[in-house]
Design a protein around this motif. Structure first.
Motif, PDB file in Angstrom:
ATOM      1  N   SER A   1       0.869  -1.312  -0.444  1.00 54.49           N
ATOM      2  CA  SER A   1      -0.220   0.042   0.097  1.00 54.49           C
ATOM      3  C   SER A   1       0.969   1.516  -0.179  1.00 54.49           C
ATOM      4  N   ASP A   2       0.518   2.022  -0.600  1.00 51.50           N
ATOM      5  CA  ASP A   2       1.099   4.004  -0.779  1.00 51.50           C
ATOM      6  C   ASP A   2       1.498   4.131   1.097  1.00 51.50           C
ATOM      7  N   LYS A   3       0.636   4.051   1.530  1.00 47.06           N
ATOM      8  CA  LYS A   3       1.045   4.140   2.572  1.00 47.06           C
ATOM      9  C   LYS A   3       2.238   3.561   3.668  1.00 47.06           C
ATOM     10  N   LEU A   4       2.619   2.153   3.089  1.00 49.30           N
ATOM     11  CA  LEU A   4       3.346   2.052   3.735  1.00 49.30           C
ATOM     12  C   LEU A   4       4.636   2.028   3.244  1.00 49.30           C
ATOM     13  N   ASN A   5       4.620   2.518   2.129  1.00 46.74           N
ATOM     14  CA  ASN A   5       6.013   2.998   0.930  1.00 46.74           C
ATOM     15  C   ASN A   5       6.564   4.395   1.553  1.00 46.74           C
ATOM     16  N   PRO A   6       7.767   4.424   2.415  1.00 51.59           N
ATOM     17  CA  PRO A   6       8.111   5.930   2.589  1.00 51.59           C
ATOM     18  C   PRO A   6       8.606   6.305   2.302  1.00 51.59           C
ATOM     19  N   TYR A   7       9.120   5.951   0.362  1.00 55.00           N
ATOM     20  CA  TYR A   7       9.269   6.759  -0.445  1.00 55.00           C
ATOM     21  C   TYR A   7       8.361   7.936  -1.185  1.00 55.00           C
ATOM     22  N   ILE A   8       7.164   7.147  -1.011  1.00 54.07           N
ATOM     23  CA  ILE A   8       5.807   8.131  -1.178  1.00 54.07           C
ATOM     24  C   ILE A   8       5.446   8.990   0.117  1.00 54.07           C
ATOM     25  N   VAL A   9       5.150   8.173   1.035  1.00 55.86           N
ATOM     26  CA  VAL A   9       4.717   9.255   2.118  1.00 55.86           C
ATOM     27  C   VAL A   9       5.976  10.069   1.936  1.00 55.86           C
ATOM     28  N   LEU A  10       6.857  10.652   1.895  1.00 56.25           N
ATOM     29  CA  LEU A  10       8.242  11.592   1.870  1.00 56.25           C
ATOM     30  C   LEU A  10       8.146  12.589   0.491  1.00 56.25           C
ATOM     31  N   GLU A  11       7.282  11.813  -0.435  1.00 52.85           N
ATOM     32  CA  GLU A  11       7.265  12.699  -1.151  1.00 52.85           C
ATOM     33  C   GLU A  11       8.746  12.309  -2.484  1.00 52.85           C
ATOM     34  N   SER A  12       9.629  11.531  -2.133  1.00 52.33           N
ATOM     35  CA  SER A  12      10.318  10.984  -2.515  1.00 52.33           C
ATOM     36  C   SER A  12      10.525   9.455  -3.938  1.00 52.33           C
ATOM     37  N   LYS A  13      11.685   8.857  -4.263  1.00 56.13           N
ATOM     38  CA  LYS A  13      11.738   8.216  -5.427  1.00 56.13           C
ATOM     39  C   LYS A  13      13.443   8.046  -4.335  1.00 56.13           C
ATOM     40  N   ASP A  15      15.771   6.535  -5.971  1.00 57.46           N
ATOM     41  CA  ASP A  15      16.296   6.359  -6.979  1.00 57.46           C
ATOM     42  C   ASP A  15      17.595   7.979  -6.241  1.00 57.46           C
ATOM     43  N   GLU A  16      17.224   8.786  -5.475  1.00 59.72           N
ATOM     44  CA  GLU A  16      17.089   9.720  -4.366  1.00 59.72           C
ATOM     45  C   GLU A  16      18.139   9.580  -3.500  1.00 59.72           C
ATOM     46  N   ASP A  17      18.885  10.964  -3.595  1.00 53.24           N
ATOM     47  CA  ASP A  17      20.135  10.337  -2.675  1.00 53.24           C
ATOM     48  C   ASP A  17      19.458  10.821  -1.494  1.00 53.24           C
ATOM     49  N   ILE A  18      19.792  10.771  -0.102  1.00 48.36           N
ATOM     50  CA  ILE A  18      19.441  10.840   0.797  1.00 48.36           C
ATOM     51  C   ILE A  18      19.509  12.020   1.735  1.00 48.36           C
ATOM     52  N   ARG A  19      20.572  13.376   0.861  1.00 47.90           N
ATOM     53  CA  ARG A  19      20.294  14.474   1.348  1.00 47.90           C
ATOM     54  C   ARG A  19      19.112  14.743   0.085  1.00 47.90           C
ATOM     55  N   ALA A  20      18.748  14.662  -0.550  1.00 47.40           N
ATOM     56  CA  ALA A  20      17.703  15.268  -1.278  1.00 47.40           C
ATOM     57  C   ALA A  20      16.362  14.537  -0.564  1.00 47.40           C
ATOM     58  N   ILE A  21      16.411  13.558  -0.066  1.00 47.68           N
ATOM     59  CA  ILE A  21      15.126  13.008   0.609  1.00 47.68           C
ATOM     60  C   ILE A  21      15.037  13.588   1.813  1.00 47.68           C
ATOM     61  N   ARG A  22      15.629  14.046   2.571  1.00 50.46           N
ATOM     62  CA  ARG A  22      15.771  14.575   4.083  1.00 50.46           C
ATOM     63  C   ARG A  22      16.040  15.888   4.221  1.00 50.46           C
ATOM     64  N   LYS A  23      15.368  16.309   2.985  1.00 52.12           N
ATOM     65  CA  LYS A  23      15.241  17.820   2.312  1.00 52.12           C
ATOM     66  C   LYS A  23      13.620  17.953   2.384  1.00 52.12           C
ATOM     67  N   LYS A  24      13.302  17.001   1.837  1.00 49.42           N
ATOM     68  CA  LYS A  24      11.929  16.617   1.979  1.00 49.42           C
ATOM     69  C   LYS A  24      11.134  15.553   3.402  1.00 49.42           C
ATOM     70  N   TYR A  25      11.659  15.542   3.507  1.00 53.20           N
ATOM     71  CA  TYR A  25      11.308  15.075   5.166  1.00 53.20           C
ATOM     72  C   TYR A  25      11.432  16.597   6.266  1.00 53.20           C
ATOM     73  N   LEU A  26      12.193  17.060   6.170  1.00 52.16           N
ATOM     74  CA  LEU A  26      12.188  18.248   6.954  1.00 52.16           C
ATOM     75  C   LEU A  26      10.471  19.184   6.397  1.00 52.16           C
ATOM     76  N   LYS A  27      10.666  18.899   5.169  1.00 55.62           N
ATOM     77  CA  LYS A  27       9.723  20.091   4.489  1.00 55.62           C
ATOM     78  C   LYS A  27       8.780  19.651   4.995  1.00 55.62           C
TER      79      LYS A  27
END
Length: 69
Positions: A1-13, A15-27
């Motif tokens: 389910s999408d709710k369980l996919n951490p990348y969907i929850v964080l609006e990322s993919k 293949d993105e690097d951890i710093r880019a994902i962290r920015k989205k997490y903080l936002k």
């Protein structure tokens, strides 16, 4: 389910690097943080929803950190 996919929850993919994902997490954390919404006088029902959303965001971030390490 999408709710369980951490990348969907964080609006990322995956293949993105951890710093880019962290920015989205903080936002997302800033957008949905219950304390911030309380200080803006947001109704209680919305605060409760934001608490659920924050739990999902934090869980997703933990999962991504494990996957990327």
């Amino acid at each position: 389910s999408d709710k369980l996919n951490p990348y969907i929850v964080l609006e990322s993919k995956p293949d993105e690097d951890i710093r880019a994902i962290r920015k989205k997490y903080l936002k997302l954390s800033k957008e949905h943080h219950p304390d911030l919404l309380i200080s803006k006088g947001v109704p209680t029902e919305i605060i409760e929803e934001s608490k659920k959303k924050m739990r999902a965001i934090n869980l997703a971030w933990d999962q991504v950190q494990k996957l990327k390490s």
